[in-house]
Design a protein around this motif. Structure first.
Motif, PDB file in Angstrom:
ATOM      1  N   GLN A   5      16.697  32.004  15.363  1.00 21.39           N
ATOM      2  CA  GLN A   5      16.254  30.916  16.239  1.00 21.39           C
ATOM      3  C   GLN A   5      16.895  29.599  15.818  1.00 21.39           C
ATOM      4  N   ILE A   6      16.950  29.359  14.513  1.00 18.65           N
ATOM      5  CA  ILE A   6      17.572  28.136  13.993  1.00 18.65           C
ATOM      6  C   ILE A   6      19.059  28.135  14.327  1.00 18.65           C
ATOM      7  N   ASP A   7      19.733  29.263  14.083  1.00 16.59           N
ATOM      8  CA  ASP A   7      21.164  29.358  14.381  1.00 16.59           C
ATOM      9  C   ASP A   7      21.440  29.147  15.867  1.00 16.59           C
ATOM     10  N   THR A   8      20.593  29.704  16.707  1.00 14.95           N
ATOM     11  CA  THR A   8      20.768  29.553  18.153  1.00 14.95           C
ATOM     12  C   THR A   8      20.556  28.104  18.569  1.00 14.95           C
ATOM     13  N   PHE A   9      19.525  27.470  18.050  1.00 15.74           N
ATOM     14  CA  PHE A   9      19.279  26.061  18.355  1.00 15.74           C
ATOM     15  C   PHE A   9      20.472  25.205  17.942  1.00 15.74           C
ATOM     16  N   LEU A  10      20.991  25.411  16.742  1.00 11.58           N
ATOM     17  CA  LEU A  10      22.110  24.605  16.267  1.00 11.58           C
ATOM     18  C   LEU A  10      23.372  24.866  17.077  1.00 11.58           C
ATOM     19  N   ASP A  11      23.576  26.094  17.516  1.00  9.26           N
ATOM     20  CA  ASP A  11      24.724  26.373  18.364  1.00  9.26           C
ATOM     21  C   ASP A  11      24.572  25.661  19.707  1.00  9.26           C
ATOM     22  N   LEU A  12      23.378  25.675  20.260  1.00 11.43           N
ATOM     23  CA  LEU A  12      23.121  24.952  21.508  1.00 11.43           C
ATOM     24  C   LEU A  12      23.337  23.451  21.337  1.00 11.43           C
ATOM     25  N   CYS A  13      23.028  22.920  20.173  1.00  9.23           N
ATOM     26  CA  CYS A  13      23.282  21.506  19.907  1.00  9.23           C
ATOM     27  C   CYS A  13      24.768  21.202  20.029  1.00  9.23           C
ATOM     28  N   GLU A  14      25.601  22.132  19.616  1.00  3.94           N
ATOM     29  CA  GLU A  14      27.055  21.941  19.679  1.00  3.94           C
ATOM     30  C   GLU A  14      27.610  22.175  21.076  1.00  3.94           C
ATOM     31  N   THR A  15      27.199  23.272  21.715  1.00  7.93           N
ATOM     32  CA  THR A  15      27.821  23.667  22.987  1.00  7.93           C
ATOM     33  C   THR A  15      27.170  23.024  24.199  1.00  7.93           C
ATOM     34  N   ARG A  16      25.868  22.736  24.115  1.00  3.45           N
ATOM     35  CA  ARG A  16      25.089  22.248  25.253  1.00  3.45           C
ATOM     36  C   ARG A  16      25.149  23.216  26.443  1.00  3.45           C
ATOM     37  N   SER A  17      25.366  24.514  26.118  1.00  5.00           N
ATOM     38  CA  SER A  17      25.510  25.526  27.164  1.00  5.00           C
ATOM     39  C   SER A  17      24.924  26.857  26.692  1.00  5.00           C
ATOM     40  N   PHE A  18      23.978  27.391  27.463  1.00  7.91           N
ATOM     41  CA  PHE A  18      23.403  28.689  27.135  1.00  7.91           C
ATOM     42  C   PHE A  18      24.472  29.773  27.234  1.00  7.91           C
ATOM     43  N   ARG A  20      27.857  29.485  26.848  1.00  7.27           N
ATOM     44  CA  ARG A  20      28.800  29.422  25.722  1.00  7.27           C
ATOM     45  C   ARG A  20      28.145  29.843  24.413  1.00  7.27           C
ATOM     46  N   SER A  21      26.921  29.448  24.200  1.00  8.25           N
ATOM     47  CA  SER A  21      26.230  29.865  22.970  1.00  8.25           C
ATOM     48  C   SER A  21      26.044  31.375  22.942  1.00  8.25           C
ATOM     49  N   ALA A  22      25.708  31.953  24.077  1.00  7.86           N
ATOM     50  CA  ALA A  22      25.557  33.409  24.141  1.00  7.86           C
ATOM     51  C   ALA A  22      26.879  34.096  23.775  1.00  7.86           C
ATOM     52  N   GLU A  23      27.973  33.601  24.323  1.00  2.00           N
ATOM     53  CA  GLU A  23      29.284  34.177  23.998  1.00  2.00           C
ATOM     54  C   GLU A  23      29.599  34.031  22.519  1.00  2.00           C
ATOM     55  N   ARG A  24      29.385  32.849  21.983  1.00  8.52           N
ATOM     56  CA  ARG A  24      29.710  32.588  20.573  1.00  8.52           C
ATOM     57  C   ARG A  24      28.848  33.410  19.621  1.00  8.52           C
ATOM     58  N   LEU A  25      27.581  33.626  19.997  1.00  9.31           N
ATOM     59  CA  LEU A  25      26.659  34.378  19.136  1.00  9.31           C
ATOM     60  C   LEU A  25      26.697  35.880  19.398  1.00  9.31           C
ATOM     61  N   GLY A  26      27.385  36.283  20.456  1.00 10.20           N
ATOM     62  CA  GLY A  26      27.479  37.706  20.778  1.00 10.20           C
ATOM     63  C   GLY A  26      26.189  38.305  21.301  1.00 10.20           C
TER      64      GLY A  26
END
Length: 82
Positions: A5-18, A20-26
């Motif tokens: 959850q923390i990793d996902t939140f921080l990725d969203l902080c960077e991408t501002r896109s669900f 793109r974050s989904a792609e980056r996190l697999g």
């Protein structure tokens, strides 16, 4: 709060896109959404405002971001020490 959850939140902080974050996190977009929703429930605040154009941090999200970064750093250090 879970590490994913923390990793996902921080990725969203960077991408501002669900998306793109989904792609980056697999993971799927619904997984990203579910993780953020679970984190928001655990904290009792809304961290991101969602829109068709993406997402933006709320005031609470801006305040939580440095703590999330510290938590991720502490988890990484704990794994390395174990």
């Amino acid at each position: 709060m879970q590490p994913d959850q923390i990793d996902t939140f921080l990725d969203l902080c960077e991408t501002r896109s669900f998306h793109r974050s989904a792609e980056r996190l697999g993971v799927t977009q619904s997984t990203v959404s579910g993780r953020l929703a679970a984190l928001e429930r655990a904290l009792g605040v809304t961290l991101m405002r969602r829109s068709r154009a993406g997402c933006d941090l709320t005031t609470e999200g801006l305040r939580f971001e440095p703590h999330a970064r510290a938590l991720r750093h502490a988890m990484t250090e704990a794994r390395a020490a174990a």
